[in-house]
Scaffold this active site. Structure first.
Site: not given
Ligand code: NAD
Length: 479
Positions: A249, A283
């Site tokens: 990720e 993110c």
């Protein structure tokens, strides 16, 4: 001064080297404490413990694994109001509201993972040979190495720990060197909740010193990394040599598409929240806004007004919108990218200065050229680039003009435009009527391109952290 040790097989112990490293508080840049500095020998000890832990934990009834994770959720809820909240504020520079949200999400993740413990579903399927049965079993992988980042140090760690544990794996954790204390606090909660001591170890320290030997260890059967694309590329390359399962990720450069039918004031508030929460150190932050011509000027005016009113500063002030960046290098990186964008022809609408310490003002760049780093690279700071789109098709093309594909958002009231955009945007998620930073413990969160490989959340995590095994059997005696 606070001091934390490694957590290996349930015991708190110093690193074999006896070394420690300083942990700084981003808000003051002063020393908050120190943490044990793990090396390769400590990795050996932790992985050996995890192998034992795996044997014990994976053989427990699913109901027992479920009960342990539910107990952990209860403990996080209780301790969240004091110790965890303070650590999130002091160690990671979270505002009180971001810290509370993170604790709530952590509780939610633990409860969702607990439910998954009972859902390691298999399958049977028809066989062309009469008298044969084919079935598929879902089995845990073994020892999972979890490598985590600093920006949401509790929730993102929990996400990559709770689901593999629910499936029966053991975990060895390498948390961010910026946030070791919160990781150790979380590990102790899992032990208090009844996790077998060997099923979890935590190695505080640096990527090259203990992260790299951990992911390269031959008894590590899966690597779950949440971190930058650069680290993901190194970890992915290394894992490929051993053919080890990875869940990566990584970074993002998410965009929000603002269409002509929105209220510009409401849209500006949504876009600002999607980039400035936690100083853009998210993110999924929408660091790019692509705005249709018809509403561009009104949106920009509203954005300027909204942004200049944001309250920055004291992390324990409920009104504070955001606080410091994690460290000086992060601040310098943001400053360099903003300067380069202005040199390349972007204009500064607002911000562009340090407010105090490591707090950088909420910054909006207009007309950022698409070949400059502020458009293409992840800055991981409070910087938004706003560009014009002629129409829907041009807007979608600009949203897709990225090497990343993590999250995205579309602001419109028109369902047809919204669905056209949602289908054509290349990203792991598209959020309609809200900003790009969204979380849900059941959702398949993740991306493609430079944003990584795999999905995490609910049943999607269960699939990532288990292996399928096909078993076929003759029903009639054949021997
Ligand atoms: P980072 O890549 O610098 O570090 C992440 C972790 O990897 C740390 O624990 C670090 O010590 C470790 N590490 C570094 N080099 C290593 C190596 N060679 N081998 C093993 N481990 C190594 O990331 P960061 O600065 O801590 O976090 C910010 C980044 O994380 C941003 O890029 C952000 O987008 C990303 N992130 C992604 C998601 C997501 O869900 N996609 C969520 C949060 C953060």
């Amino acid at each position: 001064m606070k001091q934390t040790e490694l957590l290996i097989g349930g015991k708190e112990q110093a690193a074999v080297s006896g070394d420690y490293f300083d942990v700084l508080a981003p808000a003051t840049e002063q020393r908050l404490g120190r943490a044990a500095r793990a090396g390769k020998v400590d990795v050996e000890l932790a992985v050996a413990a995890a192998q034992q832990g795996f044997a014990e934990w994976s053989s427990l009834a699913p109901a027992k694994r479920e009960a342990c994770l539910l107990k952990a959720a209860e403990l996080v809820e209780q301790q969240g109001q004091e110790r965890l909240l303070d650590l999130l504020i002091d160690e990671s520079g979270s505002t009180i509201s971001k810290a509370r949200n993170e604790i709530r999400y952590t509780v939610d993740l633990l409860r969702t993972a607990a439910g998954e413990a009972r859902r390691l579903y298999g399958q049977t399927f028809p066989n062309d040979h009469p008298g044969r049965l084919s079935m598929v079993l879902r089995e845990p992988l073994g020892v999972v190495a979890v490598v985590s980042p600093y920006n949401a140090p509790l929730a993102l760690l929990c996400k990559m720990v709770a689901f593999p544990l629910a499936a029966g794996n053991a975990v060895v954790i390498k948390p961010s060197e910026e946030t070791p204390m919160i990781a150790i606090a979380f590990g102790k909660i899992l032990l208090e909740a009844g996790l077998p001591p060997e099923a979890i170890s935590i190695l505080t320290g640096f990527g090259a010193e203990c992260g790299a030997p951990l992911i390269d260890h031959e008894q590590v059967h899966c690597i779950a990394l949440t971190g930058s694309t650069l680290t993901g590329q190194k970890v992915g390359a290394s894992a490929a040599k051993r053919m080890v399962r990875t869940q990566l990720e990584l970074g993002g450069k998410s965009a929000v598409l603002v269409l002509r039918d929105v209220d510009p004031v409401k849209a500006a508030a949504i876009v600002a929240q999607g980039i400035f929460t936690h100083s853009g150190q998210i993110c999924m932050a929408n660091s790019r806004a692509v705005v249709e011509d018809a509403v561009f000027d009104a949106f920009v005016a509203a954005l300027k007004q909204h942004t200049t009113q944001l309250v920055l500063g004291d992390l324990r002030d409920e009104a504070s919108c955001y606080g410091p960046l994690i460290h000086r290098q992060a601040l310098h990186k943001v400053q360099q990218h903003v300067a380069a964008a202005i040199d390349a022809g972007a204009s500064l609408l607002t911000g562009g200065q340090v407010q105090q310490g490591l707090v950088y003002q909420p910054t909006v760049l207009l007309h950022t050229p698409s070949d400059c780093s502020a458009w293409r690279e992840e800055l991981f700071g409070p910087v938004l680039s706003v560009v014009r789109a002629r129409d829907l098709a041009d807007g979608i093309a600009k949203v897709n003009d990225s090497d990343y594909a993590l999250s995205s958002a579309v602001l419109t009231k028109n369902i047809h435009w919204a669905m056209q955009a949602a289908r054509q945007i290349k990203a792991g998620s598209v959020h309609i009527g809200m900003h790009a930073f969204q979380s849900n413990a059941l959702a398949p969160i993740g991306g493609s391109k430079l944003s990584g490989v795999g999905r995490s959340g609910g049943a999607y995590s269960t699939a990532e952290f288990t292996e399928l095994k096909w078993i076929s059997m003759e029903l009639e005696e054949s021997l």
